[in-house]
Motif scaffolding. Structure first.
Motif, mmCIF file in Angstrom:
data_model
loop_
_atom_site.group_PDB
_atom_site.id
_atom_site.type_symbol
_atom_site.label_atom_id
_atom_site.label_comp_id
_atom_site.label_asym_id
_atom_site.label_seq_id
_atom_site.Cartn_x
_atom_site.Cartn_y
_atom_site.Cartn_z
ATOM 1 N N ASP A 17 2.169 10.032 6.333
ATOM 2 C CA ASP A 17 1.508 10.285 5.050
ATOM 3 C C ASP A 17 -0.010 10.419 5.182
ATOM 4 O O ASP A 17 -0.723 10.535 4.186
ATOM 5 C CB ASP A 17 1.846 9.183 4.045
ATOM 6 N N GLY A 18 -0.533 10.408 6.401
ATOM 7 C CA GLY A 18 -1.963 10.584 6.624
ATOM 8 C C GLY A 18 -2.746 9.293 6.731
ATOM 9 O O GLY A 18 -3.928 9.310 7.053
ATOM 10 N N SER A 19 -2.112 8.163 6.464
ATOM 11 C CA SER A 19 -2.809 6.879 6.581
ATOM 12 C C SER A 19 -2.959 6.512 8.050
ATOM 13 O O SER A 19 -2.259 7.044 8.917
ATOM 14 C CB SER A 19 -2.080 5.785 5.812
ATOM 15 N N LEU A 20 -3.847 5.610 8.344
ATOM 16 C CA LEU A 20 -4.130 5.222 9.719
ATOM 17 C C LEU A 20 -3.395 3.951 10.084
ATOM 18 O O LEU A 20 -3.238 3.049 9.272
ATOM 19 C CB LEU A 20 -5.632 5.004 9.906
ATOM 20 N N MET A 21 -2.963 3.885 11.341
ATOM 21 C CA MET A 21 -2.327 2.690 11.876
ATOM 22 C C MET A 21 -3.061 2.320 13.150
ATOM 23 O O MET A 21 -3.394 3.185 13.954
ATOM 24 C CB MET A 21 -0.852 2.944 12.178
ATOM 25 N N VAL A 62 2.386 -0.455 17.217
ATOM 26 C CA VAL A 62 1.609 -0.365 15.980
ATOM 27 C C VAL A 62 1.325 -1.760 15.477
ATOM 28 O O VAL A 62 2.240 -2.554 15.250
ATOM 29 C CB VAL A 62 2.360 0.457 14.915
ATOM 30 N N ALA A 63 0.048 -2.088 15.334
ATOM 31 C CA ALA A 63 -0.342 -3.439 14.921
ATOM 32 C C ALA A 63 -0.409 -3.586 13.413
ATOM 33 O O ALA A 63 -0.143 -4.636 12.863
ATOM 34 C CB ALA A 63 -1.674 -3.808 15.534
ATOM 35 N N GLY A 64 -0.778 -2.546 12.728
ATOM 36 C CA GLY A 64 -0.915 -2.683 11.292
ATOM 37 C C GLY A 64 -1.167 -1.368 10.624
ATOM 38 O O GLY A 64 -1.695 -0.435 11.218
ATOM 39 N N HIS A 65 -0.770 -1.279 9.391
ATOM 40 C CA HIS A 65 -0.960 -0.084 8.571
ATOM 41 C C HIS A 65 -2.279 -0.243 7.824
ATOM 42 O O HIS A 65 -2.465 -1.199 7.091
ATOM 43 C CB HIS A 65 0.206 0.011 7.588
ATOM 44 N N LEU A 66 -3.207 0.681 8.018
ATOM 45 C CA LEU A 66 -4.527 0.578 7.402
ATOM 46 C C LEU A 66 -4.672 1.629 6.325
ATOM 47 O O LEU A 66 -4.440 2.811 6.565
ATOM 48 C CB LEU A 66 -5.620 0.757 8.462
ATOM 49 N N GLU A 67 -5.028 1.188 5.131
ATOM 50 C CA GLU A 67 -5.220 2.132 4.026
ATOM 51 C C GLU A 67 -6.593 2.741 4.113
ATOM 52 O O GLU A 67 -7.537 2.137 4.611
ATOM 53 C CB GLU A 67 -5.082 1.394 2.697
ATOM 54 N N HIS A 68 -6.718 3.917 3.610
ATOM 55 C CA HIS A 68 -8.037 4.571 3.557
ATOM 56 C C HIS A 68 -8.322 5.092 2.181
ATOM 57 O O HIS A 68 -7.533 5.207 1.346
ATOM 58 C CB HIS A 68 -8.164 5.669 4.591
#
Length: 88
Positions: free
Chosen positions: A71-75, A82-88
């Protein structure tokens, strides 16, 4: 408030008991406000950084340990996982 002057230019200021304020709640309040301000500053700084990083190319993101999700979000990648889902 009454002021008493001594002959050697040393003065003492006396105040009524009702005017004396406790200093502990004021110090505690200042500590809480400073802590909240630091947390707000860190949050704003992190959001700004993530917006800046989000514009990087996929290859550059991988170089610094991130990848894009579907979906374009950064991890963030940690040791190949993968350590974590980061919102932008």
């Amino acid at each position: 408030m009454s002021v008493t002057f001594a002959h050697n230019a040393d003065y003492r200021i006396t105040t009524p008991g009702s005017a004396r304020l406790p200093t502990v709640p004021v110090d505690l309040f200042c500590a809480v406000v400073i802590g909240q301000a630091a947390q707000l500053f860190a949050s704003v700084r992190r959001r700004w950084t993530m917006r800046h990083i989000a514009r990087f190319s996929t290859h550059r993101l991988q170089d610094i340990g991130f990848e894009r999700d579907w979906d374009g979000s950064l991890m963030q990648i940690s040791n190949g996982r993968v350590a974590g889902h980061l919102e932008h």
